[in-house]
Design an enzyme around this catalytic site. Structure first.
Site, mmCIF file in Angstrom:
data_model
loop_
_atom_site.group_PDB
_atom_site.id
_atom_site.type_symbol
_atom_site.label_atom_id
_atom_site.label_comp_id
_atom_site.label_asym_id
_atom_site.label_seq_id
_atom_site.Cartn_x
_atom_site.Cartn_y
_atom_site.Cartn_z
ATOM 1 N N CYS A 75 50.378 31.383 91.731
ATOM 2 C CA CYS A 75 49.667 31.507 92.851
ATOM 3 C C CYS A 75 48.591 32.097 93.227
ATOM 4 O O CYS A 75 47.864 32.050 94.175
ATOM 5 C CB CYS A 75 50.932 31.691 93.846
ATOM 6 S SG CYS A 75 51.456 33.274 93.751
ATOM 7 N N GLU A 114 56.077 32.475 100.840
ATOM 8 C CA GLU A 114 55.119 32.689 99.792
ATOM 9 C C GLU A 114 54.500 31.692 99.605
ATOM 10 O O GLU A 114 55.181 31.017 98.668
ATOM 11 C CB GLU A 114 55.489 33.705 98.710
ATOM 12 C CG GLU A 114 56.021 35.178 99.199
ATOM 13 C CD GLU A 114 54.938 36.100 99.929
ATOM 14 O OE1 GLU A 114 53.704 35.701 99.613
ATOM 15 O OE2 GLU A 114 55.315 36.998 100.282
ATOM 16 N N GLU A 162 44.820 23.323 95.648
ATOM 17 C CA GLU A 162 45.465 24.021 94.649
ATOM 18 C C GLU A 162 45.927 23.079 93.443
ATOM 19 O O GLU A 162 46.719 22.308 93.535
ATOM 20 C CB GLU A 162 46.753 24.855 95.152
ATOM 21 C CG GLU A 162 47.425 25.737 94.083
ATOM 22 C CD GLU A 162 48.547 26.244 94.653
ATOM 23 O OE1 GLU A 162 49.484 25.690 95.181
ATOM 24 O OE2 GLU A 162 48.864 27.636 94.422
ATOM 25 N N LYS A 219 68.782 29.896 95.424
ATOM 26 C CA LYS A 219 68.482 28.473 94.945
ATOM 27 C C LYS A 219 67.390 28.259 93.947
ATOM 28 O O LYS A 219 66.416 28.495 94.190
ATOM 29 C CB LYS A 219 68.481 27.218 96.024
ATOM 30 C CG LYS A 219 68.877 25.695 95.851
ATOM 31 C CD LYS A 219 67.841 25.080 94.765
ATOM 32 C CE LYS A 219 66.680 24.548 95.089
ATOM 33 N NZ LYS A 219 65.951 24.177 93.838
HETATM 34 P P1 NAP Z 1 57.981 23.439 95.442
HETATM 35 O O1 NAP Z 1 58.148 22.400 94.956
HETATM 36 O O2 NAP Z 1 57.547 24.061 96.850
HETATM 37 O O3 NAP Z 1 59.350 24.077 95.146
HETATM 38 C C1 NAP Z 1 59.733 25.485 95.453
HETATM 39 C C2 NAP Z 1 61.217 25.547 95.527
HETATM 40 O O4 NAP Z 1 61.563 24.858 96.886
HETATM 41 C C3 NAP Z 1 62.117 24.848 94.326
HETATM 42 O O5 NAP Z 1 63.321 25.500 94.372
HETATM 43 C C4 NAP Z 1 62.312 23.685 94.824
HETATM 44 O O6 NAP Z 1 63.457 22.798 94.551
HETATM 45 C C5 NAP Z 1 62.496 23.722 96.544
HETATM 46 N N1 NAP Z 1 62.430 22.651 97.511
HETATM 47 C C6 NAP Z 1 61.626 21.465 97.173
HETATM 48 N N2 NAP Z 1 61.921 20.434 98.311
HETATM 49 C C7 NAP Z 1 62.463 21.455 99.103
HETATM 50 C C8 NAP Z 1 62.962 20.849 100.452
HETATM 51 N N3 NAP Z 1 62.844 19.850 100.960
HETATM 52 N N4 NAP Z 1 63.737 22.061 101.163
HETATM 53 C C9 NAP Z 1 63.932 23.265 100.800
HETATM 54 N N5 NAP Z 1 63.711 23.512 99.467
HETATM 55 C C10 NAP Z 1 62.839 22.446 98.476
HETATM 56 O O7 NAP Z 1 57.062 24.377 94.501
HETATM 57 P P2 NAP Z 1 56.885 24.544 93.052
HETATM 58 O O8 NAP Z 1 56.259 23.261 92.628
HETATM 59 O O9 NAP Z 1 58.476 24.824 92.479
HETATM 60 O O10 NAP Z 1 56.057 25.829 92.660
HETATM 61 C C11 NAP Z 1 54.507 25.660 92.703
HETATM 62 C C12 NAP Z 1 54.122 26.143 94.189
HETATM 63 O O11 NAP Z 1 54.514 27.526 94.227
HETATM 64 C C13 NAP Z 1 52.580 26.486 94.101
HETATM 65 O O12 NAP Z 1 52.196 25.759 95.402
HETATM 66 C C14 NAP Z 1 52.568 27.802 94.106
HETATM 67 O O13 NAP Z 1 51.334 28.174 94.641
HETATM 68 C C15 NAP Z 1 53.505 28.317 95.104
HETATM 69 N N6 NAP Z 1 53.940 29.732 94.697
HETATM 70 C C16 NAP Z 1 53.672 30.602 95.407
HETATM 71 C C17 NAP Z 1 53.782 31.930 95.027
HETATM 72 C C18 NAP Z 1 53.486 33.081 95.966
HETATM 73 O O14 NAP Z 1 54.007 34.175 95.844
HETATM 74 N N7 NAP Z 1 52.839 32.695 97.071
HETATM 75 C C19 NAP Z 1 54.470 32.295 93.733
HETATM 76 C C20 NAP Z 1 54.679 31.181 93.012
HETATM 77 C C21 NAP Z 1 54.314 29.784 93.459
HETATM 78 P P3 NAP Z 1 63.137 21.982 93.025
HETATM 79 O O15 NAP Z 1 64.212 22.545 92.378
HETATM 80 O O16 NAP Z 1 63.705 20.582 93.335
HETATM 81 O O17 NAP Z 1 62.028 22.056 92.583
#
Ligand code: NAP
Ligand code: MG
Length: 501
Positions: A306, A272, A403, A197
């Site tokens: 991240c 992650e 963050e 997804k």
């Molecule tokens: P996010 O909002 O958590 O979204 C990540 C993924 O999860 C997207 O595909 C999102 O769908 C999906 N999602 C959202 N709500 C969900 C739910 N209730 N159940 C299952 N899946 C759901 O994060 P983001 O805003 O896209 O990305 C930023 C975050 O990612 C930051 O906090 C960053 O630090 C973290 N990150 C971590 C790493 C690492 O390797 N540690 C790397 C990159 C980013 P949508 O398509 O609707 O958004």
């Protein structure tokens, strides 16, 4: 900035974006059951560039069924050597399409074109080839048993490493293709099947990859791609009782929801998540390396990373020159559309993200931090925010704790040589993803690296990423590790078999 006449989009990219984007289920492109679509925007122009299907719970169920069926079908009979060949061939196919894939990544995510090229060729295909290498090295043990136990006398006990099963992969928007590959490569090397997804904001390169996979010889149903919203498609995937493992990259907030959703069938989960990573600079550090290193650590991908080194701790003796040097670099970035070869600093991903970053900047000002550069949006089209640096930081300020996921650096000085005290400051965060230490003194470097509570610490560099180096977070930065041999383990389970003669 609004003048985009010099932005040239290739005919191939235009054609791909304009095509009908469906869901990849059981080897076929199919329409979502709801018929609903999600618009996709170029964050550099705010223009709508495509629309993709909005997958829902029913679509996820179809994709999971296809993945379940494929798990024990032709895929399970393909020798590991041939699995490796398929992954290597997929890497070759990606290389062949590199210019187009990089262009699509820029239009979807906003990153500068040179970075898109580098990330796909330097990380994406290398990752696939690295895990292709592991496919033939997955093996169990023979186990010498204890005397006097149940299994004694003439017997042999051995273990087999089996694929964990059906994997649900949920990924964010900040490096879309790399995250798709980072989930697919170890999963396929291990013999799993996958429902991917992508993030609703950046689905384009995953869909392009889907077509490469469809033509690659990987059997149908092994990789399924369901575009859709997190709250619907992501939520359904993480709750699905026929999914054996969720591999998630994203926010800590959603990571906690994934854990709660896993309770239904106790599926395995790797996470992650976010970071608020320290960059610790000692007075003997080489400033010619520290200044560009710290600037890159924070502002790479406009801070939407991240691993971003957003908390800078510098010894007071060199605080002023270090901060002045980073400020000069921040002001020298050429902000603009990622397809403009003159520009090296792109937009944020969305208006929502820009508002979020601007509200953090305002909170920094309100809480008394000193804004020394940036702090402003740029232009009237595209979600651009200038690289921003704050000094006069206190550990309890919102900008120092949370963050931001934007180009905002919080610089603080320290004035003692007590490594434990410095580490306490560096570790004063709920995250523990990465960090860096900058010094010429090897004892200080290694002691400090040991004291930083993070999954990965670099010395005289920030964020050493390589397919072979394990990566992941402590504390609320996640569960488990990706990359390297450790990154393969969560996709495997062990079966012990005892033969009693
Ligand atoms: P996010 O909002 O958590 O979204 C990540 C993924 O999860 C997207 O595909 C999102 O769908 C999906 N999602 C959202 N709500 C969900 C739910 N209730 N159940 C299952 N899946 C759901 O994060 P983001 O805003 O896209 O990305 C930023 C975050 O990612 C930051 O906090 C960053 O630090 C973290 N990150 C971590 C790493 C690492 O390797 N540690 C790397 C990159 C980013 P949508 O398509 O609707 O958004
Ligand atoms: Mg989101």
């Amino acid at each position: 900035m609004a003048n985009l006449e010099h932005i040239k989009i290739s005919e191939e990219a235009k054609n791909f974006l304009a095509s009908n984007h469906q869901l990849l289920i059981d080897g076929e492109w199919v329409s979502s059951t709801s018929g609903e679509k999600i618009p996709v925007f170029d964050p550099g122009t705010e223009a709508k560039i495509a629309e993709v299907d909005s997958g829902n719970e029913d679509d996820i169920s179809l994709a999971v069924s296809a993945a379940r069926k494929a798990l024990t079908g032709e895929w399970s009979k393909i020798p590991s050597h041939d699995r490796a060949q398929l992954l290597n061939k997929l890497a070759d196919d990606i290389d062949t399409c590199l210019p187009l894939l990089a262009e699509l990544e820029v239009l979807d995510n906003g990153m500068p074109l040179a970075l898109a090229h580098y990330s796909i060729a330097g990380h994406g295909t290398t990752l696939l080839r690295y895990y292709a290498g592991w496919a033939t090295k997955i093996q169990g043990d023979t186990i010498p048993v204890s005397p006097g136990g149940v299994v004694n006398g003439e017997s042999i006990t051995y273990t087999r490493r089996e694929p964990i099963g059906v994997v649900g992969a949920i990924i964010p928007w900040n490096s879309p293709l790399i995250f798709a590959i980072l989930k697919l490569a170890p999963a396929l090397a291990a013999g799993c099947t996958v429902v991917l997804k992508p993030a609703e904001l950046t689905p384009m390169t995953a869909l392009f990859l889907g077509e490469l996979i469809r033509k690659s010889g990987i059997p149908k149903g092994v990789v399924n791609i369901v575009t859709g919203y997190g709250e619907t498609a992501g939520n359904a995937l993480s709750h699905h009782n026929s999914v054996d493992k969720i591999a998630f990259t994203g926010s800590t907030e959603v990571g906690k929801k994934i854990v709660a959703a896993s309770v239904g069938n106790l599926k395995r989960v790797t996470l992650e998540l976010g970071g608020k990573n320290p960059v610790v600079v000692f007075p003997d550090a080489d400033l010619d390396k520290v200044i560009p290193g710290a600037a890159r650590a924070c502002f790479f991908l406009q801070g939407q990373n991240c691993m971003a080194g957003t908390r800078l701790f510098v010894h007071k003796d060199i605080f002023d020159p270090v901060v002045a040097g980073i400020k000069e670099m921040a002001e020298s970035f050429k902000i603009g559309h990622g397809l403009d070869p003159e520009k090296d600093f792109g937009p944020l991903i969305s208006d929502t993200q820009r508002k979020r970053v601007m509200s953090y900047i305002q909170s920094g000002i309100d809480e008394g931090a000193e804004l020394i550069t940036g702090g402003e949006m740029v232009g009237d089209k595209g979600f651009f925010v200038k690289p921003t640096i704050f000094t006069q930081i206190h550990g309890d300020m919102k900008i120092a704790k949370e963050e931001i996921f934007g180009p905002v650096l919080c610089a603080q000085s320290f004035d003692n040589n007590d490594l434990e005290a410095i580490a306490q400051q560096a570790n004063d965060t709920s995250y523990g993803l990465s960090g860096s230490v900058w010094t010429q003194n090897i004892s200080v470097a290694h002691k400090m690296a040991m004291l930083i509570n993070a999954g990965q610490v670099s010395i005289n560099w920030h964020a050493a990423v390589d397919p072979a180096i394990p990566f992941g977070g402590n504390k609320q930065s996640g569960w488990g590790r990706e990359f390297g041999k450790e990154g393969l383990e969560p996709y495997l389970k062990t079966k012990a078999t005892s033969v009693i003669f």
